[in-house]
Design an enzyme around this catalytic site. Structure first.
Site, mmCIF file in Angstrom:
data_model
loop_
_atom_site.group_PDB
_atom_site.id
_atom_site.type_symbol
_atom_site.label_atom_id
_atom_site.label_comp_id
_atom_site.label_asym_id
_atom_site.label_seq_id
_atom_site.Cartn_x
_atom_site.Cartn_y
_atom_site.Cartn_z
ATOM 1 N N ILE A 92 0.481 -1.270 0.210
ATOM 2 C CA ILE A 92 0.294 -0.002 0.287
ATOM 3 C C ILE A 92 1.161 1.788 -0.054
ATOM 4 O O ILE A 92 1.566 1.112 0.840
ATOM 5 C CB ILE A 92 -0.800 0.094 1.074
ATOM 6 C CG1 ILE A 92 -2.029 1.064 1.382
ATOM 7 C CG2 ILE A 92 -0.276 -0.238 2.972
ATOM 8 C CD1 ILE A 92 -2.779 1.638 2.461
ATOM 9 N N SER A 93 0.652 2.864 -0.619
ATOM 10 C CA SER A 93 1.688 3.419 -1.006
ATOM 11 C C SER A 93 1.402 4.213 -0.192
ATOM 12 O O SER A 93 0.194 4.465 0.432
ATOM 13 C CB SER A 93 1.345 3.877 -1.953
ATOM 14 O OG SER A 93 1.405 3.118 -3.907
#
Length: 245
Positions: A92-93
């Protein structure tokens, strides 16, 4: 019997207290995350071209419970300024990149948005707070199933999620006002441009696997004409699918 009842009530009260304490920590951590995003937007304006983020995007980041979209459910991990592994080699960025991609997509309340690479469902949740409808595709079965459940449990009723190869887009769900791709590929998939409305924007990392990549914005200015600009250097996991690695 009375002693047992008092013990149960005490345990329930303790659990509620712990939950309340955890919720308060999450609120603080999430607020700090938003401040970090604001500071990044100011300090990296020369790189990203963004002088600041809209209140709509910042509100979406501040209201979405990121810790519920990662395996650890830890607030200290979820709201830190870093990407977080979610399994199957995916991440997840970091919050700033999520906010930046969302800002660049210029999502309006009446928009229909396509996301390629659901992952944990977090980016879809952010987009869902801004758009009328979000259609999101994930190619990894375990992630697709988990994300769909999380989004449903959290009542993101304007999100449609499915398992599939995102390279071909989702024609039945479009056309789209914006497209957000959360994995890197050497070129922009033509089907995604075809499904983009005139005036719409596509935001994705373009570049080699684990090499030089640039967050790129493609604007469709006519049925057969687009403009492209590179916004900032980034590093994303590679696109997975029929045209990916």
């Amino acid at each position: 019997m009375k002693t047992m009842l008092l013990l149960v009530l005490s345990m329930v009260a303790a659990a509620r207290g712990a939950t309340a304490q955890e919720d308060a920590q999450c609120v603080r951590e999430r607020a700090a995350m938003v401040e970090t995003i604001k500071n990044y937007a100011r300090s990296r304006a020369v790189v990203s071209g963004q002088q600041g983020f809209s209140e709509r995007v910042l509100d979406a980041m501040g209201q979405t419970k990121r810790h519920l979209f990662i395996p650890e459910r830890s607030c200290s991990i979820a709201y830190a300024d870093m990407p977080v592994p979610i399994g199957r080699g995916q991440t997840i960025s970091q919050p700033f990149i999520v906010a930046l991609m969302t800002e660049l997509a210029e999502v309006a309340p009446d928009h229909v948005v396509l996301e390629i690479g659901t992952g944990s469902g977090y980016q879809a949740a952010i987009l869902a707070r801004l758009a009328r409808r979000v259609c999101t595709i994930e190619i990894i079965p375990a992630l697709a199933e988990a994300a769909a459940k999380t989004l449903k449990d959290l009542a993101y009723d304007n999100v449609s999620a499915r398992l599939g190869d995102g390279y071909a887009g989702w024609p039945e769900c479009g056309p789209f006002d914006a497209v957000v791709v959360t994995a890197a590929l050497g070129q922009v998939p033509p089907p995604l441009i075809e499904q983009l409305k005139v005036g719409g924007r596509l935001v994705m990392p373009v570049g080699a696997d684990y090499g030089t990549q640039h967050l790129t914005v493609v604007e469709k200015i006519a049925p057969d004409k687009t403009t492209t600009r590179a916004v900032a250097p980034v590093r994303f996991v590679p696109f997975t699918g029929s045209q990916g690695r």
